[in-house]
Design a protein around this motif. Structure first.
Motif, PDB file in Angstrom:
ATOM      1  N   LEU A  21      28.645 -21.277  28.308  1.00 18.97           N
ATOM      2  CA  LEU A  21      29.555 -20.672  27.338  1.00 18.97           C
ATOM      3  C   LEU A  21      29.428 -21.301  25.959  1.00 18.97           C
ATOM      4  O   LEU A  21      29.793 -20.681  24.953  1.00 18.97           O
ATOM      5  N   LYS A  22      28.898 -22.518  25.879  1.00 16.21           N
ATOM      6  CA  LYS A  22      28.601 -23.101  24.569  1.00 16.21           C
ATOM      7  C   LYS A  22      27.400 -22.406  23.925  1.00 16.21           C
ATOM      8  O   LYS A  22      27.328 -22.281  22.706  1.00 16.21           O
ATOM      9  N   GLU A  23      26.483 -21.953  24.750  1.00 11.09           N
ATOM     10  CA  GLU A  23      25.264 -21.307  24.258  1.00 11.09           C
ATOM     11  C   GLU A  23      25.421 -19.796  24.120  1.00 11.09           C
ATOM     12  O   GLU A  23      24.777 -19.173  23.267  1.00 11.09           O
ATOM     13  N   PHE A  24      26.253 -19.216  24.981  1.00 10.03           N
ATOM     14  CA  PHE A  24      26.436 -17.758  24.993  1.00 10.03           C
ATOM     15  C   PHE A  24      27.936 -17.443  24.961  1.00 10.03           C
ATOM     16  O   PHE A  24      28.530 -17.081  25.980  1.00 10.03           O
ATOM     17  N   PRO A  25      28.573 -17.593  23.810  1.00 12.16           N
ATOM     18  CA  PRO A  25      30.023 -17.373  23.717  1.00 12.16           C
ATOM     19  C   PRO A  25      30.425 -15.992  24.226  1.00 12.16           C
ATOM     20  O   PRO A  25      29.783 -14.991  23.917  1.00 12.16           O
ATOM     21  N   GLY A  26      31.483 -15.971  25.026  1.00 18.18           N
ATOM     22  CA  GLY A  26      32.041 -14.710  25.495  1.00 18.18           C
ATOM     23  C   GLY A  26      31.351 -14.104  26.689  1.00 18.18           C
ATOM     24  O   GLY A  26      31.738 -13.021  27.144  1.00 18.18           O
ATOM     25  N   ALA A  31      38.321 -18.672  30.987  1.00 17.08           N
ATOM     26  CA  ALA A  31      39.003 -17.994  29.874  1.00 17.08           C
ATOM     27  C   ALA A  31      39.266 -18.960  28.721  1.00 17.08           C
ATOM     28  O   ALA A  31      39.140 -18.584  27.547  1.00 17.08           O
ATOM     29  N   SER A  32      39.600 -20.208  29.046  1.00 18.86           N
ATOM     30  CA  SER A  32      39.884 -21.193  27.997  1.00 18.86           C
ATOM     31  C   SER A  32      38.642 -21.538  27.186  1.00 18.86           C
ATOM     32  O   SER A  32      38.756 -22.022  26.054  1.00 18.86           O
ATOM     33  N   ARG A  33      37.471 -21.273  27.748  1.00 17.32           N
ATOM     34  CA  ARG A  33      36.211 -21.504  27.029  1.00 17.32           C
ATOM     35  C   ARG A  33      35.719 -20.218  26.355  1.00 17.32           C
ATOM     36  O   ARG A  33      34.606 -20.177  25.843  1.00 17.32           O
ATOM     37  N   GLY A  34      36.534 -19.187  26.376  1.00 15.51           N
ATOM     38  CA  GLY A  34      36.176 -17.935  25.718  1.00 15.51           C
ATOM     39  C   GLY A  34      35.355 -16.992  26.568  1.00 15.51           C
ATOM     40  O   GLY A  34      34.866 -15.974  26.077  1.00 15.51           O
ATOM     41  N   GLY A  35      35.205 -17.323  27.858  1.00 14.14           N
ATOM     42  CA  GLY A  35      34.414 -16.492  28.753  1.00 14.14           C
ATOM     43  C   GLY A  35      35.264 -15.518  29.543  1.00 14.14           C
ATOM     44  O   GLY A  35      36.494 -15.526  29.471  1.00 14.14           O
ATOM     45  N   VAL A  36      34.585 -14.687  30.302  1.00 14.30           N
ATOM     46  CA  VAL A  36      35.246 -13.711  31.169  1.00 14.30           C
ATOM     47  C   VAL A  36      34.848 -14.021  32.609  1.00 14.30           C
ATOM     48  O   VAL A  36      33.655 -14.131  32.924  1.00 14.30           O
ATOM     49  N   HIS A  37      35.834 -14.164  33.475  1.00 16.96           N
ATOM     50  CA  HIS A  37      35.569 -14.412  34.899  1.00 16.96           C
ATOM     51  C   HIS A  37      35.653 -13.083  35.641  1.00 16.96           C
ATOM     52  O   HIS A  37      36.664 -12.397  35.594  1.00 16.96           O
TER      53      HIS A  37
END
Length: 495
Positions: free
Chosen positions: A281-286, A304-310
């Protein structure tokens, strides 16, 4: 012989040792010949096929039987000897090899009397329908007679190891990025010992304290399985006793892995998913992270807190991989498909579930973090983990176990709709997942039907002491009327 009994989803699995063996040398020869026929219909010519095996005692005989089937049908064969499952796929996409197909002789973590076959093309592992077609072809094929093809040998594991080592060098910008690190491996006497001599040592790591690296198909020390408690304790103890910075454990054929951070902090299941998700998620936001259905609520919050989708999906490594591929094809970026079992497939790596590639990614991050005074565990320090976690495996005695299990789950769904404290998950893709508030157990349960076995796995998690029992009691109130379910695991827990 009825080869249909050998199909296990998208793999071939069977008993290969003993009087009741059904994965015989003849079966392997016929299925290998069928693979050549299947490939030839798609390539229009005699294919080039690579084959490898893990450390199982029946591996050499089954490999030779497969080679006999390949050459009888005119294929050119590359015998790679002891290998990993991911490496066999890589023979189809690596310059200098570019095989039309590949086969790995393995049954993953199953007992020593079992074995199996995994089939690959450059598009990945064969699907369930493809295996069914191979079985249909094998039933009628004539794989006798003299060999029409050819056989050569290759040390592809050195090539594959070089790919991993080069990736680490490029990512860190160093020739010896692991100098000053103590990194140990527990291969469980499977095929993963190569990672020590061919990846870690050339990059400067101190690997003293690595264990069970020699292939031994009797698995004398522990089951090579990152999900096995005894196996994980073995690598945790080794990390603690040697003062290692990092410990790695592979399954038999190296398509799965677990890890242990400095001091004995375990990285498997939800923690492993969180760690690799944080890196990506640091390399591929979202990006969207696809997992199996039994992951925790805390993991969803972490992603979710890292801006990702589970995105929870069905259990089964092919299911999560195919779902991630589907999302990408529909326009949603998904960089990772991963199961709690340790199967992890990255978009950047052909969506290949590769334990060695997964730990390679973790080690790159470990090297970066150490320069900042941090460890991999620091990446997931805020991962909320359940206080209680239980799993019950309920055997089904009904003749048609799939119908019985599906009917029960459908009835449970209707029952849950009538219970005010039952909150049915809206985005569940397998079985039924129900959550409960703080007054009713503060957690969730998931009830599903096993993919292949007459079994209902039940997972229960809670964020408070005693909550798992409260939730289990609520579920038991429904299940107790199903006399074809062995409820003794729950009954013993509730006593």
């Amino acid at each position: 012989m009825d080869y249909q009994k050998l199909q296990n989803g998208s793999d071939i699995r069977g008993i290969a040792l003993g009087d009741d063996a059904n994965l015989t040398q003849q079966a392997a020869r016929d299925l290998a010949a069928a693979f050549v026929s299947w490939l030839s219909a798609r390539t229009g010519s005699a294919p080039k096929i690579a084959i490898g095996m893990d450390s199982r005692v029946t591996g050499p005989a089954l490999k030779e039987a497969c080679i006999g089937g390949f050459t009888a049908m005119g294929a050119s064969v590359i015998d790679c000897g002891m290998a990993s499952t991911p490496a066999m796929f890589m023979t189809t996409v690596t310059e200098g090899f570019l095989c039309d197909g590949a086969v790995m002789v393995t049954a993953s973590h199953l007992p020593m009397n079992r074995n199996g076959l995994k089939f690959f093309t450059k598009n990945g592992g064969l699907e369930k329908g493809d295996i069914a077609e191979l079985i249909r072809i094998a039933a009628d094929i004539d794989a006798g007679g003299e060999a029409k093809g050819s056989v050569s040998t290759a040390d592809f594991m050195s090539v594959y190891s070089g790919i991993l080592a080069d990736k680490i060098k490029r990512a860190t910008g160093e020739e010896k990025p692991f100098e000053g690190f103590k990194i140990i491996v527990d291969a469980g006497n499977g095929a993963g010992g190569f990672y020590v001599d061919q990846v870690l040592k050339p990059l400067g790591a101190d690997t003293e304290g690595s264990q069970f690296l020699d292939p031994d198909g009797t698995f004398p020390n522990h089951i090579p399985n990152p999900e096995n408690k005894e196996a994980m304790k073995s690598i945790v103890d080794a990390v603690v006793n040697t003062g290692a910075d990092f410990g790695i454990i592979f399954d038999t054929d190296v398509d799965r892995a677990g890890a242990v951070d400095k001091g004995g902090s375990v990285l498997n299941k939800n923690r492993l998913i969180a760690a690799i998700s944080a890196i990506l998620l640091k390399e591929f936001p979202g990006t969207t992270i696809v997992t199996d259905s039994i992951t925790s609520s805390g993991l969803a919050e972490f992603i979710a807190s890292r801006g990702g989708v589970h995105h929870r999906f069905k259990r089964g490594y092919k299911n999560v991989i195919n779902e991630s591929i589907r999302l990408n094809e529909s326009g949603t970026d998904s960089q990772l498909a991963i199961e709690t079992s340790g199967h992890a497939a990255l978009k950047e790596n052909y969506f290949l579930d590769d334990g060695a590639y997964l730990v390679t990614r973790l080690l790159i991050e470990m090297a970066r973090l150490k320069k900042q005074g941090h460890t991999i565990s620091d990446l997931i320090a805020d991962l909320k983990e359940p206080l209680e976690s239980e799993e019950f495996r309920l055997n089904i005695s009904a003749d048609d176990f799939k119908a019985y299990g599906n009917d029960m789950i459908a009835a449970l769904m209707e029952y849950a709709k009538r219970q005010p404290e039952f909150n049915i998950a809206p985005d569940n893709h397998e079985g039924i997942r129900v959550s409960f508030d703080k007054e009713n157990g503060n957690g969730w349960f998931l009830v599903r039907l096993s993919l292949h076995d007459p079994l209902i796995p039940v997972n229960v998690e809670s964020d408070e002491r005693g909550g798992a029992r409260i939730i289990t009691e609520k579920l038991y109130a429904f299940l107790k009327d199903y006399d074809k379910l062995d409820l003794s695991p729950i009954g013993n827990y509730l006593k």
